[in-house]
Design a protein around this motif. Structure first.
Motif, PDB file in Angstrom:
ATOM      1  N   TRP A 215       0.830  -1.197   0.000  1.00 51.77           N
ATOM      2  CA  TRP A 215       0.000   0.000   0.000  1.00 51.77           C
ATOM      3  C   TRP A 215       0.871   1.257   0.000  1.00 51.77           C
ATOM      4  N   VAL A 240      -3.371   3.802  -2.349  1.00 51.83           N
ATOM      5  CA  VAL A 240      -3.529   2.589  -3.154  1.00 51.83           C
ATOM      6  C   VAL A 240      -3.285   1.361  -2.298  1.00 51.83           C
ATOM      7  N   GLN A 253      -4.086   3.099 -11.008  1.00 49.60           N
ATOM      8  CA  GLN A 253      -5.367   3.707 -10.655  1.00 49.60           C
ATOM      9  C   GLN A 253      -6.447   2.661 -10.375  1.00 49.60           C
ATOM     10  N   LYS A 256      -6.852   2.236  -6.399  1.00 47.50           N
ATOM     11  CA  LYS A 256      -7.086   3.365  -5.508  1.00 47.50           C
ATOM     12  C   LYS A 256      -8.089   3.010  -4.412  1.00 47.50           C
ATOM     13  N   THR A 257      -7.864   3.554  -3.250  1.00 47.36           N
ATOM     14  CA  THR A 257      -8.742   3.340  -2.108  1.00 47.36           C
ATOM     15  C   THR A 257      -8.731   4.609  -1.258  1.00 47.36           C
ATOM     16  N   SER A 258      -9.325   4.555  -0.097  1.00 46.94           N
ATOM     17  CA  SER A 258      -9.306   5.708   0.805  1.00 46.94           C
ATOM     18  C   SER A 258      -8.287   5.474   1.919  1.00 46.94           C
ATOM     19  N   LYS A 261      -9.793   3.459   4.709  1.00 46.14           N
ATOM     20  CA  LYS A 261      -9.789   2.006   4.507  1.00 46.14           C
ATOM     21  C   LYS A 261      -8.417   1.418   4.842  1.00 46.14           C
ATOM     22  N   SER A 284     -11.509  10.191   3.955  1.00 42.66           N
ATOM     23  CA  SER A 284     -12.641   9.375   3.506  1.00 42.66           C
ATOM     24  C   SER A 284     -12.762   9.345   1.991  1.00 42.66           C
ATOM     25  N   ARG A 285     -12.036  10.228   1.307  1.00 37.49           N
ATOM     26  CA  ARG A 285     -12.161  10.328  -0.145  1.00 37.49           C
ATOM     27  C   ARG A 285     -11.255   9.337  -0.862  1.00 37.49           C
ATOM     28  N   VAL A 286     -11.694   8.959  -2.051  1.00 34.28           N
ATOM     29  CA  VAL A 286     -10.860   8.195  -2.976  1.00 34.28           C
ATOM     30  C   VAL A 286     -10.455   9.148  -4.088  1.00 34.28           C
ATOM     31  N   ASP A 287      -9.180   9.241  -4.367  1.00 31.39           N
ATOM     32  CA  ASP A 287      -8.676  10.205  -5.348  1.00 31.39           C
ATOM     33  C   ASP A 287      -9.417  10.085  -6.680  1.00 31.39           C
ATOM     34  N   GLU A 289     -12.603  10.501  -7.325  1.00 29.58           N
ATOM     35  CA  GLU A 289     -14.043  10.307  -7.243  1.00 29.58           C
ATOM     36  C   GLU A 289     -14.734  11.629  -6.916  1.00 29.58           C
TER      37      GLU A 289
END
Length: 324
Positions: A215, A240, A253, A256-258, A261, A284-287, A289
């Motif tokens: 990660w 990631v 890409q 990708k995760t938050s 997570k 909390s955001r995913v790049d 989105e």
């Protein structure tokens, strides 16, 4: 034996010793002692509070206590890490990346065991991965430290290395590394944390754990030099989580995760130095989105609602005039 003979023997021994000392000195000069693992071991300790590589925080609250062998803090000139003696590698590696770290130095390939580990701990050598089927995977990549040979050499210490499947290490992982440097060349400053989680086996006669996934977290600052004060609720973050196996996508890409997570999976607090309200907003955001109701696009949403309302009113009045 005469006096002359004794003098000749003494002179011979003297000049032999002098020659040996000179040979050792020349060997040290031409073999690059300043870049060696021994020289790196002699580096003075860096104060954790002043390490630029921990600007965003100490994710696992690692310490330099010998009583903490699975979360042992190591501070280098070019990065910081939490070492896990029982896994034979880093829990995480953290570093700053801006233009000041980049130059034109080529890879030194100076693979070496980290002699700065506490006495009595197993030293993982560069040959430990031989025949395992796994790459010696850099956490902080060699190409992130190209200003001088000493900095580049430090990335080849085995405490910066995890076993990575070739398709992981040479594919999506390296593509994300390249993308990060592109962001720096555009004027950004990055703070990066990378590591592995889980277990899918062991190598090096059981001394090194192979992580199930690798990660990475990247914090992107548009204005270098601001540190934590430059992080706000709109700051871009990239996280990631990649399976450590062959046959995976080469597109980073896709993984990708938050940050939230990753924190749940690892138990780490990646941005512990950042105010908690800002952490909540960006972790909390995913790049990439789209999140509609945030400070970045609330103005645009308001304009859209206003225009839609005016159009609806206009159509209503138009219908009234037509008697519809």
């Amino acid at each position: 034996m005469g006096n002359n003979s004794r003098r000749r023997i003494i002179k011979s021994i003297f000049w032999s010793v002098c020659g040996a000392c000179l040979a050792i000195a020349l060997l040290g000069i031409f073999s690059g002692f300043p870049e060696s693992a021994l020289a790196l071991k002699r580096n003075p300790a860096i104060d954790p509070t002043s390490s630029v590589h921990l600007t965003m925080g100490n994710p696992s609250q690692a310490t330099t206590s010998l009583q903490n062998p699975t979360n042992y803090l190591m501070l280098k000139r070019t990065y910081a890490l939490s070492y896990n003696r029982d896994r034979g590698g880093p829990n995480w590696v953290s570093w700053q990346l801006n233009s000041s770290w980049l130059g034109r130095v080529q890879r030194t390939e100076d693979w070496n065991a980290d002699l700065s580990l506490p006495s009595g701990w197993d030293l993982i050598s560069p040959s430990s991965y031989k025949g395992s089927g796994y790459d010696r995977g850099h956490m902080i990549p060699s190409d992130d430290r190209t200003k001088n040979t000493r900095d580049n050499s430090e990335t080849f210490q085995m405490t910066n290395i995890l076993p990575q499947a070739p398709d992981n290490n040479r594919g999506a992982w390296v593509e994300l590394e390249k993308y990060a440097r592109e962001l720096v060349r555009k004027g950004n400053e990055l703070y990066i944390i990378a590591g592995g989680v889980g277990q899918k086996g062991k190598i090096a006669r059981g001394k090194v754990v192979v992580p199930a996934r690798t990660w990475k977290v990247i914090i992107v600052l548009e204005r270098p030099g601001e540190g934590v004060s430059g992080v706000n609720s709109n700051t871009r973050t990239i996280a990631v989580d990649m399976p450590n196996e062959n046959g995976i996508s080469q597109d980073w890409q896709q993984f990708k995760t938050s940050i939230d997570k990753l924190e749940a999976d690892t138990g780490y607090d990646f941005l512990s130095a950042v105010p908690s309200d800002i952490q909540s907003a960006i972790e909390s955001r995913v790049d990439g989105e789209i999140t509609f109701f945030n400070s970045r696009n609330i103005f645009g949403i308001g304009i859209f609602v206003l225009v839609a309302a005016l159009v609806a009113i206009g159509l209503y009045k138009f219908k009234q005039r037509l008697g519809l």
